[in-house]
Design an enzyme around this catalytic site. Sequence first.
Site, mmCIF file in Angstrom:
data_model
loop_
_atom_site.group_PDB
_atom_site.id
_atom_site.type_symbol
_atom_site.label_atom_id
_atom_site.label_comp_id
_atom_site.label_asym_id
_atom_site.label_seq_id
_atom_site.Cartn_x
_atom_site.Cartn_y
_atom_site.Cartn_z
ATOM 1 N N HIS A 98 0.817 -1.204 0.000
ATOM 2 C CA HIS A 98 0.000 0.000 0.000
ATOM 3 C C HIS A 98 0.855 1.260 0.000
ATOM 4 O O HIS A 98 1.991 1.262 0.456
ATOM 5 C CB HIS A 98 -0.934 0.028 1.214
ATOM 6 N N ASP A 100 0.302 5.104 1.593
ATOM 7 C CA ASP A 100 -0.522 5.619 2.676
ATOM 8 C C ASP A 100 -1.577 6.600 2.175
ATOM 9 O O ASP A 100 -1.277 7.526 1.401
ATOM 10 C CB ASP A 100 0.356 6.329 3.714
ATOM 11 N N HIS A 251 4.767 0.070 0.480
ATOM 12 C CA HIS A 251 5.436 -0.692 1.527
ATOM 13 C C HIS A 251 4.520 -1.794 2.063
ATOM 14 O O HIS A 251 3.304 -1.774 1.862
ATOM 15 C CB HIS A 251 5.937 0.205 2.657
ATOM 16 N N ARG A 266 5.203 6.714 14.251
ATOM 17 C CA ARG A 266 5.294 7.269 12.903
ATOM 18 C C ARG A 266 4.750 8.688 12.854
ATOM 19 O O ARG A 266 3.703 8.990 13.439
ATOM 20 C CB ARG A 266 4.508 6.400 11.916
#
Length: 277
Positions: A98, A100, A251, A266
């Site tokens: 995917h 983000d 990723h 994150r």
Amino acid sequence: MMLKVTPLTPSIGATISGVSLNKDLNIGVIEQIYSALIKHQVVFFRDQNISPETHLKLAENLGEIDPGHPVYPHVEGYQSIVLLKNDANNRPDTNDWHKDLTFKESPPFASILHGVKVPKVGGDTLWASMSAAYDQLPNGWKDHLEELEAIHDMGTFRNDFYKEGGIDSVNNALKNVGSAVHKVIGTHPISGLKYLNVNQSFTRNIVNESQGPSDHILQFLFQHISKPEFQVRFHWEDNSVAIWDNRITQHYAVFDYLPEFRHMQRVTVVNDKRDKS
């Protein structure tokens, strides 16, 4: 200060050493990190026990910080730092390819992920270069895809909303989170590279195609994207840091470490302050 940048594969990824992110974040260091990021698409640091303040400062030097994720929790006292804690009692949902938040009209530029406490074995993350994937498409496919657009929605996040409140929660989320349409072939605003702009988590349909032909195109692209030649695999250690350019990469967080504990934090950077386009 000159940083040491070591490429990891011909297509994507590099390690950066010779810097303490807590101590050395001056403009010269930031520019070297940014240049390496644009060239290698994802960069990695080891032995960086960064504070939340350093995490946010690094992000602020790249661009505007995302105020918070629509689904995941945040670090207490730091709304913009997403908290990702997983073990046998809290299974992850990031084990597919995917980019983000592509269900947004303007998906984010970059993310900075800090591995706070990670398993000794397992829990790797893979990144794939979408420019390398584009370059290796057959010419006929490049021509066909050039004018196509695709609809993106919240995809597998439906499961998170269903757990919270059943189908009514899913329907409300679909209304509130919304969808977006993006070109199937994008052009990076800084490097000028063309890249594939579909992903398995969030891309649902090719615009103006019925379901059958749309599925045929998307499944071909998803299989193509997954080739190892376009990838780098990173084994996390405690206090490793990864920064990736979300515009041109995908990723996949490998889900193979349960019942071990994995704690990540994150920060997402909404836009690239160096992009003047």
